[in-house]
Write an enzyme that holds these catalytic residues in place. Structure first.
Site, mmCIF file in Angstrom:
data_model
loop_
_atom_site.group_PDB
_atom_site.id
_atom_site.type_symbol
_atom_site.label_atom_id
_atom_site.label_comp_id
_atom_site.label_asym_id
_atom_site.label_seq_id
_atom_site.Cartn_x
_atom_site.Cartn_y
_atom_site.Cartn_z
ATOM 1 N N ASP A 371 0.834 -1.195 0.000
ATOM 2 C CA ASP A 371 0.000 0.000 0.000
ATOM 3 C C ASP A 371 0.871 1.247 0.000
ATOM 4 O O ASP A 371 1.842 1.348 0.765
ATOM 5 C CB ASP A 371 -0.904 -0.001 1.236
ATOM 6 C CG ASP A 371 -1.741 1.248 1.334
ATOM 7 O OD1 ASP A 371 -2.647 1.418 0.508
ATOM 8 O OD2 ASP A 371 -1.470 2.078 2.233
ATOM 9 N N GLY A 372 0.540 2.205 -0.866
ATOM 10 C CA GLY A 372 1.345 3.408 -0.981
ATOM 11 C C GLY A 372 1.418 4.221 0.296
ATOM 12 O O GLY A 372 2.491 4.709 0.673
ATOM 13 N N ASP A 389 0.348 8.277 -9.553
ATOM 14 C CA ASP A 389 -0.442 7.988 -10.756
ATOM 15 C C ASP A 389 -1.578 7.053 -10.379
ATOM 16 O O ASP A 389 -1.704 5.944 -10.899
ATOM 17 C CB ASP A 389 0.444 7.371 -11.841
ATOM 18 C CG ASP A 389 -0.253 7.310 -13.192
ATOM 19 O OD1 ASP A 389 -1.281 7.990 -13.352
ATOM 20 O OD2 ASP A 389 0.222 6.567 -14.069
#
Length: 812
Positions: A371-372, A389
């Protein structure tokens, strides 16, 4: 000697397991059709809870009229086995029954009506089973009270924990949706057959012929089980034929994050997950740069030249659509690429371009499936450029990449002079209220963290943020010089493209709109002011910005605990889809927090009126109203707290699917524990005074949550954050579990009918949870914030406390 019925513990555990599996399974299927956001999740959960509650009421009526509940149990179990797979088939063919354009989002009315119609059969039968099993347990114990319902409540909660774990870690990885549905139905039918096998008073009495028929249905399901994968594949093709008739479905894959679908049209491949378009790309056989590759190239090369000399780059999402390969054309030392779902990467490999495959194989690229937000929170490396993005913030999960807290976390990762790039779909006419609100919210939120932010674009708006005045630029000659110095060779882009991407008039217009909007108290409803004929240069606008009125933070700062950006994005997509709900969204934006207090006055006045007329109509109506209102508010507040905790957890900790599933399991465990504690340690369960004290406790705990949640974001340790949320979740489950046996006993004292009392209380509690799911997901969290969901719970149970004290009657 009369033969006692066998204890239905196994059947109760299976009921909880099947309910949890069925809920998650049908939720995933509906989200595929609804392009699911938290708004549609709230509608689906509301429909589920409402029908299960109605089913429990129906079960109470039927149980009072029959002498053999085993017969009804067997019929309903067989019905569940048939209803679950049939519902999946109807969901996948849903768009064929609706007047919806191919590829268009369904309207909110379609979502609501479809959810309530499709979920009705299975939920009614599952709800009825609770009451029927409660009667079986009561007759097994030879009791005359609602203790059987309490034990059933405990067992169902424990089964829900099992169901969540089994589905998350086993079913979703190894079975198709159709196989999971049939297996759950088989499990329920087998459990009921076991309970009703012996003929005895109450649970038994089922004719041998009916048992044989049910056993035959079970055997047929077992024989047909291996063939269900073909049925599942056919149903997927039916679904995508109605949604994208000009595309060919080439692959589907179950992932723990949602069903992945790959569609092809004339060499273009589109990747969907849970109904969301993740990205599109030209296929591996494409020779000339296609539109998708050109779009990715324009995005990358406009972003990469915002830094004079980027060496370390972090890319969050989007690499598979072509951005990774384009970044790799720049002379960078390292590219860290984050993609949440490893399954998506593996499914995409045969269909992406050769440039993307080269990028994945580049030794400078470090691919990480995580997970970012979780990565950014704990990362120790520093970066010159961070490019997000991600898809538009159409859900609260995606909105986490557009909040003030995330921007602060990224700012801490950047080297001095580092740059953050984020973007979102926009429109050529930037003045529509919804798109202006969303774009200005992103800009103002970035400006809360970064000294300099430059917006650019029209149909896809980009934001370049940095702490250095001379780093980012939208001056075409400057960007061309940086690009040419790097000697990049790419077939989809050249330095001349900067003139097309950054026309001076559009740059000025965009800057004027996003900087000026959101600075009046009614800006979120009135929309932006008309753009002057000559808005001024970017430099002039930046100098003038300091003289503008302050930003209205309530509606134009996007945060983890108040995801208003996600709500505006839903409005944007509603405008683009033309579903006609603009006025409904605008009405929701007018909701104020103090309305909760005004609404709380209605039940208080009602209780007072019933108390004043007690001499004429008796005390029972007022007491019955007080008990049922208490049950309703407990269901509402529990759902409000649970949704608030889940939103806050995934925003602060990161969206880790197993962890979110574990949080839900902890809540259900707390529910079982609270019910068990109430059974063992509360002697006088039919006491309104005790029930009122529990309402006061729930209200106080809700206030505690409202105080703790905003401060939890500052906790640096991920382990501590997880333990904190686990404790809060367990506490929320325990206080709700304590309430149910007490309310059931109080209502039993009025009605003297155990099944009617337990069925009514269970149904009203689910009705409250239904309203809580809808109100909190659709209105409270996106418009008022997560903390407001805690205050809603506090007001609801505080009101219940007042209503009970007004009624003021206890039963021994």
């Amino acid at each position: 000697m009369t033969q006692r019925t066998p204890p239905p513990l196994l059947a109760v555990l299976i009921l909880g397991t099947v309910c949890q599996i069925g809920q998650v399974l049908l939720l995933r299927e509906l989200l595929m059709v609804f392009h699911g956001s938290e708004l549609s999740i709230g509608v689906i959960l509301s429909a589920w809870l409402a029908w299960v509650g109605i089913g429990s009421g129906l079960g109470a009526v039927l149980s009072a009229r029959v002498s053999r509940p085993g017969l009804l149990l067997l019929i309903s179990a067989a019905g569940v086995l048939l209803a679950l797979p049939a519902t999946i088939l109807l969901i996948r063919g849903l768009r064929g029954f609706l007047d919806a354009y191919p590829g268009a989002y369904l309207s909110l009315s379609d979502v609501v009506i479809s959810s309530f119609l499709l979920l009705a059969p299975a939920c009614l039968m599952l709800g009825a089973q609770f009451v029927l099993l409660a009667r079986v347990w009561r007759e097994h114990d030879q009791a005359a009270d609602t203790s059987g319902a309490g034990k059933t409540y405990i067992g169902e909660a424990a089964g829900s924990v099992v169901g969540g774990v089994v589905f998350t870690f086993l079913m979703v990885r190894h079975l198709t949706s159709m196989q999971s549905a049939v297996l759950a139905g088989m499990l329920m039918l087998a459990g009921v057959l076991f309970v009703t096998w012996r003929s005895a008073i109450g649970a038994g009495g089922v004719s041998p012929g009916l048992r044989v028929a049910a056993s035959g249905l079970l055997a047929l399901a077992i024989v047909a089980f291996p063939l269900l994968s073909r049925l599942d594949d056919w149903a997927y093709r039916l679904q995508w034929r109605d949604f994208m008739p000009d595309h060919q479905l080439v692959a589907t894959q179950q992932s723990k994050y949602g069903t992945i679908a790959v569609l092809r049209r004339e060499g273009q491949y589109s990747f969907y997950q849970s109904g969301h378009l993740m990205f599109s790309t030209a296929g591996p056989a494409t020779v000339a740069p296609a539109f998708e590759e050109q779009d990715a190239a324009a995005f990358v090369h406009l972003s990469m030249v915002q830094h004079e000399n980027p060496r370390h780059v972090l890319l969050i999402g989007g690499g598979l659509r072509g951005t990774l390969g384009e970044i790799a054309r720049h002379p960078v030392d390292r590219i860290d690429y984050l993609e949440l779902d490893e399954m998506l990467t593996e499914v995409a490999r045969p269909y992406v371009s050769s440039a993307t495959l080269d990028g994945l194989a580049d030794p400078r690229v470090r691919l990480m499936h995580t997970d970012g937000r979780l990565f950014v929170k704990g990362a120790e490396d520093r970066y010159d450029l961070v490019i997000v993005d991600a898809p538009d913030p159409t859900t609260a999960v995606l909105n986490r990449f557009y909040t003030r807290e995330f921007f602060r976390e990224v700012e801490a990762l950047l080297n001095p002079g580092g740059v953050l790039v984020v973007g979102a779909t926009s429109t050529a006419d930037l003045r529509a209220t919804a798109v202006a609100n969303r774009n200005s919210t992103i800009y103002h939120t970035l400006r809360e963290v970064f000294p300099r932010v430059l917006p650019a674009g029209d149909r896809h708006l980009l934001f370049f943020a940095t702490d250095s005045a001379g780093q980012v630029s939208i001056d075409v000659p400057t960007l061309q010089e940086r690009y040419l110095e790097r000697e990049i060779a790419t077939p989809g882009f050249s330095h001349q493209h900067y003139h097309t991407l950054l026309p001076e008039s559009q740059v000025r217009r965009v800057g004027w709109l996003v900087r000026g909007h959101g600075r009046t108290s009614d800006a979120h409803l009135a929309g932006p002011s008309p753009v002057p004929l000559s808005p001024g240069t970017v430099v002039e606008q930046e100098h003038a910005e300091a003289q503008l009125a302050p930003v209205e933070e309530e509606y134009f700062i996007n945060s983890d605990l108040k995801p208003i950006g996600y709500f505006y994005t839903l409005m944007v997509w509603d405008d683009l889809a033309g579903t006609g709900h603009r006025q409904a969204f605008e009405r929701l934006l007018r909701v104020e927090s103090h309305w909760m207090l005004l609404l709380a006055g209605i039940p208080v006045l009602s209780a007072a009126g019933l108390r004043m007329t007690a001499g004429r109509i008796g005390r029972e109506p007022g007491t019955r109203f007080a008990v049922l209102f208490t049950v309703f508010t407990t269901g509402l507040s529990t759902m409000a707290l649970q949704i608030g905790l889940l939103f806050a957890f995934q925003s602060i900790y990161g969206f880790v699917y197993e962890m979110v599933g574990l949080i839900v399991a902890i809540f259900m465990g707390g529910l079982a524990l609270g019910t068990l504690l109430s059974h063992r340690y509360v002697a006088d369960k039919a006491s309104l005074r005790t029930l009122s004290h529990v309402q006061a406790l729930i209200a106080l705990v809700s206030v505690l949550f409202a105080i703790v949640l905003p401060r939890s974001a500052a906790v640096p340790s991920q382990t501590t954050v997880f333990l904190l949320f686990s404790t809060l979740t367990l506490l929320a489950g325990v206080i709700n579990g304590v309430d149910f046996p007490l309310a059931a006993a109080c209502y039993m004292a009025l009605r003297r009918q155990p099944e009617r009392a337990s069925g009514t209380v269970y149904g009203v509690e689910l009705l409250g949870a239904c309203v809580g799911a809808a109100v909190v997901s659709v209105v409270v969290v996106p418009v008022l914030g997560i903390v407001a969901s805690c205050f809603l719970a506090a007001v609801a149970n505080g009101t219940a406390y007042g209503v009970l004290r007004i009624s003021g009657r206890s039963y021994a």
